[in-house]
Design an enzyme around this catalytic site. Structure first.
Site, PDB file in Angstrom:
ATOM      1  N   GLN B 255       0.836  -1.204   0.000  1.00 20.18           N
ATOM      2  CA  GLN B 255       0.000   0.000   0.000  1.00 20.18           C
ATOM      3  C   GLN B 255       0.868   1.249   0.000  1.00 20.18           C
ATOM      4  O   GLN B 255       0.589   2.216  -0.698  1.00 20.18           O
ATOM      5  CB  GLN B 255      -0.925   0.040   1.227  1.00 20.18           C
ATOM      6  N   HIS B 258       2.005   3.061  -3.103  1.00 24.95           N
ATOM      7  CA  HIS B 258       1.099   3.879  -3.930  1.00 24.95           C
ATOM      8  C   HIS B 258       1.319   5.375  -3.750  1.00 24.95           C
ATOM      9  O   HIS B 258       0.964   6.170  -4.620  1.00 24.95           O
ATOM     10  CB  HIS B 258      -0.371   3.553  -3.618  1.00 24.95           C
ATOM     11  N   GLU B 324     -10.356   0.404   2.853  1.00 24.23           N
ATOM     12  CA  GLU B 324     -10.553   0.062   1.441  1.00 24.23           C
ATOM     13  C   GLU B 324     -10.259  -1.434   1.226  1.00 24.23           C
ATOM     14  O   GLU B 324     -11.056  -2.155   0.650  1.00 24.23           O
ATOM     15  CB  GLU B 324      -9.610   0.928   0.609  1.00 24.23           C
ATOM     16  N   HIS B 325      -9.084  -1.882   1.683  1.00 22.19           N
ATOM     17  CA  HIS B 325      -8.714  -3.299   1.650  1.00 22.19           C
ATOM     18  C   HIS B 325      -8.611  -3.800   3.086  1.00 22.19           C
ATOM     19  O   HIS B 325      -8.110  -3.077   3.940  1.00 22.19           O
ATOM     20  CB  HIS B 325      -7.338  -3.502   1.013  1.00 22.19           C
ATOM     21  N   ASP B 358      -5.694  -6.971  -6.724  1.00 25.34           N
ATOM     22  CA  ASP B 358      -5.357  -5.816  -7.563  1.00 25.34           C
ATOM     23  C   ASP B 358      -5.236  -6.235  -9.023  1.00 25.34           C
ATOM     24  O   ASP B 358      -5.607  -5.489  -9.927  1.00 25.34           O
ATOM     25  CB  ASP B 358      -4.006  -5.230  -7.139  1.00 25.34           C
ATOM     26  N   HIS B 418     -55.518  12.308  -7.041  1.00 26.29           N
ATOM     27  CA  HIS B 418     -54.984  10.978  -6.723  1.00 26.29           C
ATOM     28  C   HIS B 418     -56.130  10.040  -6.349  1.00 26.29           C
ATOM     29  O   HIS B 418     -56.243   8.923  -6.867  1.00 26.29           O
ATOM     30  CB  HIS B 418     -53.987  11.055  -5.558  1.00 26.29           C
TER      31      HIS B 418
END
Lengths: 431, 431
Positions: B255, B258, B324-325, B358, B418
């Site tokens: 991670q 990134h 996220e993961h 991934d 209605h």
């Protein structure tokens, strides 16, 4: 000044394509006004909520929340029965939307989806004449069925207290808390959370432009999730010569009754039906004059009857229109429905006026407007569920796939760590 | 300066709850800059696209679009095989997400859901070093499987032409058009449509802050639908004493690779594992020094190891973190997974590093970040499908339910139209 009837020639769509130009609400003015309100509530919490309520609602609250279980309500038995019937039908249809978590074997590995509910929700209910108790059922029941644990109802305070019907609905829906703060300050209260109002991570429900602007702004900064914005109500009707013109006129007026910016578009292959509907509309204006100006504005300015050569042309145009509600009143409505790709909710056959879905049949009446059904869905159990994907990779599969991962991570310049995290497991087999 | 290890006491969450404060990207500066670009493209179409590309990319385009079928590509066989394997696995997992339309009988009426795809989609792929070919698969395959008919790929032009891998992917994914315009102007091109670029009603894919601001602004005004905004990448890891500390260190660095704002949070019951992972991280920095400063910033400033008394405490905190993961490396990972409610994608057991998902296992790697998985899902087939609800009400049921509708519409002040639209059908039986 009857409703306009257009002979629609698909070879010359410029004759009627102006009907596709939907007015999107411009929230910029309202947004400028609500931002200071949001900031105050974020900073000062309860204090700001008491002050805004005094200023905007002219009400001095002693408490910002109500526990509905502590309130005595008096709702007539027949009204109770009506809402309990609606509740049961809405529950049945929305329970059918629940999905079991599942997994599949993909290339030797177990891959799956686990459905989990969002943790918390606030449902906004407008006050005064805009209070629609039926919308409270529509907002809360799908969330309850999805399994959302923390649900609060947010609504403006009213002099003399909240309407019994609202509190009674909160009771039968087993809502623990009603936040009696309206407008942008009510949305801010649940989005930020204050001393006496717990934070909600998702907010749904209709409201005026300040409510819409507050929701949209707070969603934009990532603080809350929201439903798609509610615009003017609209109905599209696909009909052939077998349809009852008086019933169709009633259905068009049923949308017109919501406001002068509402619209009803009849798409038909029958010139005689078109003429007959126009006559019925004029008759209805005489027979039922309540809200006449509003209804006439909606029908004369925003509505239209399009006479196409073929039903396929009607279907094609309806998909471009992507109406919030779509009625199909033809000899074989399911055949026509096969061609429908974009619509919020569809009403098939002569005995399915939109009002049945608005109130009691069980479908949700919180729907995407202004052509939004080309990309969005109605409110449902899915609105409140997430897909958590998962996987368990086997050693055999990792070993087999590693050479591919090596190449791909090299190509993306991520071999040093992404590649290595697989490689160390791959190399284990060599020891 | 090793990674910080905190003894986490659930009775004193203030000791570690700062980890829940996720930086939300502030797009306001970028939004101000992109609005004039959007306006120009809306007004001047192709002309503006050519000019912005000259200005921002220093490239004079002769055409704004490429038909990938007209381009010769040269991608090595082993790279082709890797991506074709990934494609097959992604397709298998996403096909399993398709749902059949269905209907149920509710109170005597047929109510149902028909799933239909959104009509058009643009997938943005960043250029230069941010080009991740694997993300092109992740964005396009779910849409193809959902049945989206019009899909275009949008990507910045590059001197010397687009990378072969990108064009080849467009070929095997059967994309008809690549729009070679980047940044906010690329998003504007597909959102408004120009002389040579057809309009797309939905836009997904990662991009820099200008791309994100353009998407968010255009979604806010109701012009397009978008995916949830992509933030810094993050991983949470739940592990006990059975986990391999070297593997965990690799996964955390994966991670960190990134970007310096990425984060990795290890939640464990084992102090000895925590210590061992810290040692492995330091060893890795020596052994794999590429992008060292970036990785160290991510690990030292944004990451953390939390040692909790019990695995239930780890699970509870993980659900608040909503990473996220999420990796689960414990003796019985499925048992721990039972408690997981909020995470983007979960990786179970020792052989499931995030990198497998991934690249190749088949799950989608476009996931909600910054705690977004508490309310949002990963990209999937559902992202591109809508639920069109429908109903056919029978005459018997309408007659039985009309008294309820009458009361409810009276209560809401909508009985005139209605109520009447149901009443006219109800009264038919009397004739």
């Amino acid at each position: 000044m009857p409703i306009s009837i257009l002979k629609a020639d698909p070879a010359k769509p410029e004759g009627y394509s102006h009907l596709l130009k939907k007015a999107k609400s411009d929230l910029s003015v309202a947004t400028e006004k609500v931002i200071p309100i949001l900031r105050s509530v974020e900073k000062e919490g309860d204090k700001a909520l008491f002050e805004f309520t005094k200023k905007f609602d002219s009400i001095e609250l002693s408490s910002l929340t109500i526990d509905p279980r502590s309130v005595r309500t008096n709702v007539p038995k027949d009204i109770q029965e009506a809402f309990l019937t609606a509740k049961k039908n809405i529950e049945t249809f929305h329970k059918a939307q629940l999905r079991d978590s599942w997994s599949v074997n993909v290339d030797g590995n177990k891959l799956g989806v686990k459905y989990t509910p969002i943790p918390s929700l606030a449902v906004y209910a407008p006050g005064g004449t805009a209070l629609y108790p039926s919308s409270v059922l529509m907002g809360i029941i799908p969330a309850k069925i999805a399994g959302v644990k923390e649900i609060q109802l947010v609504t403006p305070p009213q002099k003399g207290g909240l309407p019994d019907i609202l509190v009674w609905l909160a009771q039968i829906l087993e809502i623990d808390r009603i936040v009696t703060v309206g407008g942008a300050q009510g949305i801010a209260a649940v989005a930020y959370g204050t001393e006496s109002v717990p934070k909600s991570e998702f907010v749904v429900g209709p409201g005026n432009s300040y409510v819409a602007a507050a929701k949209s702004y707070l969603a934009g900064v990532g603080l809350i999730g929201i439903d798609s914005p509610a615009g003017p109500s609209e109905v599209g009707i696909l009909a052939d010569e077998t349809a009852n013109p008086m019933w169709i006129a009633c259905d068009m007026l049923s949308q017109a009754e919501h406001g002068e910016d509402s619209s009803a578009i009849l798409m038909t292959t029958s010139q005689s039906l078109a003429d007959a509907v126009s006559v019925e509309l004029e008759k209805a204006f005489v027979e039922r004059p309540k809200r006449l100006k509003m209804k006439q504005h909606a029908i004369y300015e925003n509505s239209c009857i399009l006479v196409f050569p073929k039903m396929d042309d009607c279907i094609h145009f309806s998909n471009l229109l992507a109406p919030e509600h779509l009625e199909i009143q033809t000899a074989d409505p399911y055949k026509v429905f096969e061609g429908i790709e974009h619509a919020g909710s569809v009403f098939l056959g002569p005995y399915s006026p939109v009002a049945m879905g608005d109130y009691i049949s069980g479908t949700n009446h919180i729907l995407p407007t202004a052509g939004g059904s080309r990309i969005y869905s109605s409110l449902g159990v899915d609105t409140f569920l997430k897909r958590v994907t998962y996987q368990e990779v086997t050693k055999e599969s990792l070993n087999r796939l590693y050479p591919h991962v090596k190449l791909m991570s090299e190509l993306e310049g991520l071999d040093e760590e992404h590649g290595t995290s697989v490689k160390v497991r791959y190399e284990e087999k060599k020891h």
